[in-house]
Design a protein around this motif. Structure first.
Motif, short mmCIF file in Angstrom:
data_model
loop_
_atom_site.label_atom_id
_atom_site.label_comp_id
_atom_site.label_asym_id
_atom_site.label_seq_id
_atom_site.Cartn_x
_atom_site.Cartn_y
_atom_site.Cartn_z
N GLU A 76 0.83 -1.21 0.00
CA GLU A 76 0.00 0.00 0.00
C GLU A 76 0.86 1.26 0.00
O GLU A 76 0.51 2.26 -0.64
CB GLU A 76 -0.94 -0.02 1.20
N ARG A 83 -5.66 5.88 0.56
CA ARG A 83 -6.88 5.09 0.69
C ARG A 83 -8.10 6.00 0.52
O ARG A 83 -8.05 7.18 0.86
CB ARG A 83 -6.92 4.39 2.05
N GLN A 84 -9.17 5.42 0.02
CA GLN A 84 -10.37 6.20 -0.30
C GLN A 84 -11.56 5.74 0.52
O GLN A 84 -12.72 5.88 0.10
CB GLN A 84 -10.69 6.04 -1.80
N ASP A 85 -11.33 5.18 1.69
CA ASP A 85 -12.39 4.53 2.45
C ASP A 85 -13.52 5.47 2.82
O ASP A 85 -14.66 5.05 2.97
CB ASP A 85 -11.81 3.91 3.73
N THR A 112 -13.11 6.48 -6.28
CA THR A 112 -12.20 7.36 -5.56
C THR A 112 -12.88 8.72 -5.45
O THR A 112 -13.95 8.95 -6.02
CB THR A 112 -10.85 7.53 -6.29
N ARG A 226 -6.34 0.82 -6.13
CA ARG A 226 -7.30 1.40 -5.19
C ARG A 226 -8.73 1.26 -5.71
O ARG A 226 -9.65 0.92 -4.95
CB ARG A 226 -6.98 2.87 -4.95
N GLU A 227 -8.93 1.53 -6.98
CA GLU A 227 -10.27 1.43 -7.55
C GLU A 227 -10.80 0.01 -7.48
O GLU A 227 -11.98 -0.22 -7.15
CB GLU A 227 -10.28 1.92 -9.00
N ARG A 230 -11.79 -0.85 -3.95
CA ARG A 230 -13.04 -0.16 -3.61
C ARG A 230 -14.24 -0.81 -4.31
O ARG A 230 -15.33 -0.90 -3.74
CB ARG A 230 -12.92 1.30 -4.01
N SER A 265 -7.59 -6.64 -0.39
CA SER A 265 -8.95 -6.49 0.12
C SER A 265 -9.42 -7.76 0.81
O SER A 265 -9.41 -8.84 0.21
CB SER A 265 -9.90 -6.15 -1.04
#
Length: 386
Positions: A76, A83-85, A112, A226-227, A230, A265
């Motif tokens: 990461e 991160r886009q949490d 994102t 990241r996408e 997510r 994930s």
């Protein structure tokens, strides 16, 4: 190294300039050759320096759960994209229609905080909740279609011919997503940046885009990672989905995306990756497709190789069920690289007493394809593990 150069070799530093750089007299300096098939001439020395010190079994961390946390944190860190949490998905469902045993929707959502992404969502007939597949498209040499490579574009007749040609070339004429939905899986498939609704971007544009990401302190490959993570979280959170039974499935670059998502994930319970697994050192050899740059930037996290090999990253997903399939004659992934990676993966799953959860196969006589018999193997495996 001789002054005489073989054909197609370039010399960047010679004569007095070389003498100045090397600290020798002008008459004694050697030519500094640049490349050997797009690799620096000293690439073997660079390879020899890579010992992957954070790999399981090499790392000083002996508790596997602690190792997974440390290895994931290292990956990461090298994504370069935060991160886009906390970003709301805010899904907008449109273009609903009937398919073969399923309902088809277009859904636009925020993977994102930077932009909205359009995806296809297929839901089987019946009460649910259903098992689900995050379906990840390949790179290939066609960029006007992304999600349409795997799901028939009922919403866009202009892309249908391209989509059908792609399915015929690589998937035995079958749309993998439609078949999964027909078999009872919720399917989510979105465009990566550069394809379909987010493209088309040709090879030279992709390479320029990647360099501009780096100049902005970010990463094209990191954004895709990241996408995808997510998207897995969004899919697992749908009421129609059994969150305990979500798999990632992909072919070629989609296979890379699938095992990478499983590593990053915990929403992914199982993964099937087709035609993308190798050892890094075996891949970085003269003549390999990776050396062209271009599309490679979607799968490049700068500096990560100083810590982990490719199968080490995939092993972060252990001991969850994983299925790796490769073609024996795949020109993109040398057989020795596939064998080395498979051996490394098997060692990790064996260390967890979970050998039965890892399946690795090399299909005789096949190249870079995901044929219907291969698909049927994957579908049967998904039924068994999910």
């Amino acid at each position: 190294m001789s002054r005489a150069e073989p054909p197609n070799r370039r010399t960047f530093v010679t004569g007095a300039a070389a003498a100045a750089l090397l600290g020798t007299a002008p008459g004694t300096a050697r030519a500094a050759d640049l490349v050997d098939g797009n690799l620096p001439d000293f690439h073997q020395a660079l390879k020899d320096e890579l010992n992957f010190p954070l790999a399981w079994g090499t790392s000083p961390v002996r508790d596997f759960r602690a190792w997974r946390r440390a290895a994931r944190a290292t990956v990461e860190e090298h994504l370069l994209v935060p991160r886009q949490d906390g970003t709301p998905y805010a899904p907008d469902h449109r273009e609903s229609s009937r398919g073969d045993g399923c309902t088809r929707e277009l859904v636009t959502l925020s993977l994102t905080r930077y932009e909205r992404v359009r995806a296809v969502l297929l839901t089987p007939d019946g009460p649910g909740p259903f098992p689900a597949v995050l379906l990840l498209h390949d790179h290939g040499a066609r960029f006007d279609i992304g999600k349409e490579k795997l799901v028939r574009p009922w919403y866009d007749d202009t892309r249908l011919a391209s989509a059908e040609a792609w399915a015929a070339k690589y998937f035995g004429g079958r749309f993998v997503g439609d078949e999964l939905a027909r078999r009872g899986y919720v399917v989510l498939c979105a465009d990566a940046l550069g394809w379909g609704d987010r493209g088309p971007l040709a090879y030279d544009q992709q390479q320029a885009l990647a360099s501009n990401f780096y100049n902005l302190g970010s990463s094209l490959a990191g954004l895709m990672a990241r996408e995808d993570a997510r998207a897995a979280r969004f899919l697992a959170g749908l009421d129609r989905v059994d969150a305990r039974r979500v798999a990632a499935v992909g072919f070629s670059m989609g296979g890379y995306r699938a095992w990478q998502t499983a590593a990053l994930s915990d929403d992914i319970a199982a993964c099937a990756a087709v035609c993308w697994m190798t050892g890094l050192k075996q891949m970085m050899v003269p003549g390999n497709n990776t050396l062209r740059g271009q599309s490679s930037y979607y799968m490049l996290h700068p500096g990560l190789a100083r810590h982990l090999d490719i199968p080490d990253v995939a092993s972060i997903a252990a001991p969850r069920p994983m299925f790796f399939l490769d073609g024996e004659q795949d020109p993109l992934f040398p057989a020795d690289g596939v064998r080395a990676a498979y051996a490394r993966l098997r060692a990790v799953w064996a260390s967890r007493h979970a050998e039965e959860r890892l399946r690795t196969e090399t299909w005789p006589g096949l190249g870079h394809v995901f044929t219907q018999p291969m698909q049927d193997e994957v579908f049967g495996w998904l039924d068994a593990v999910l």
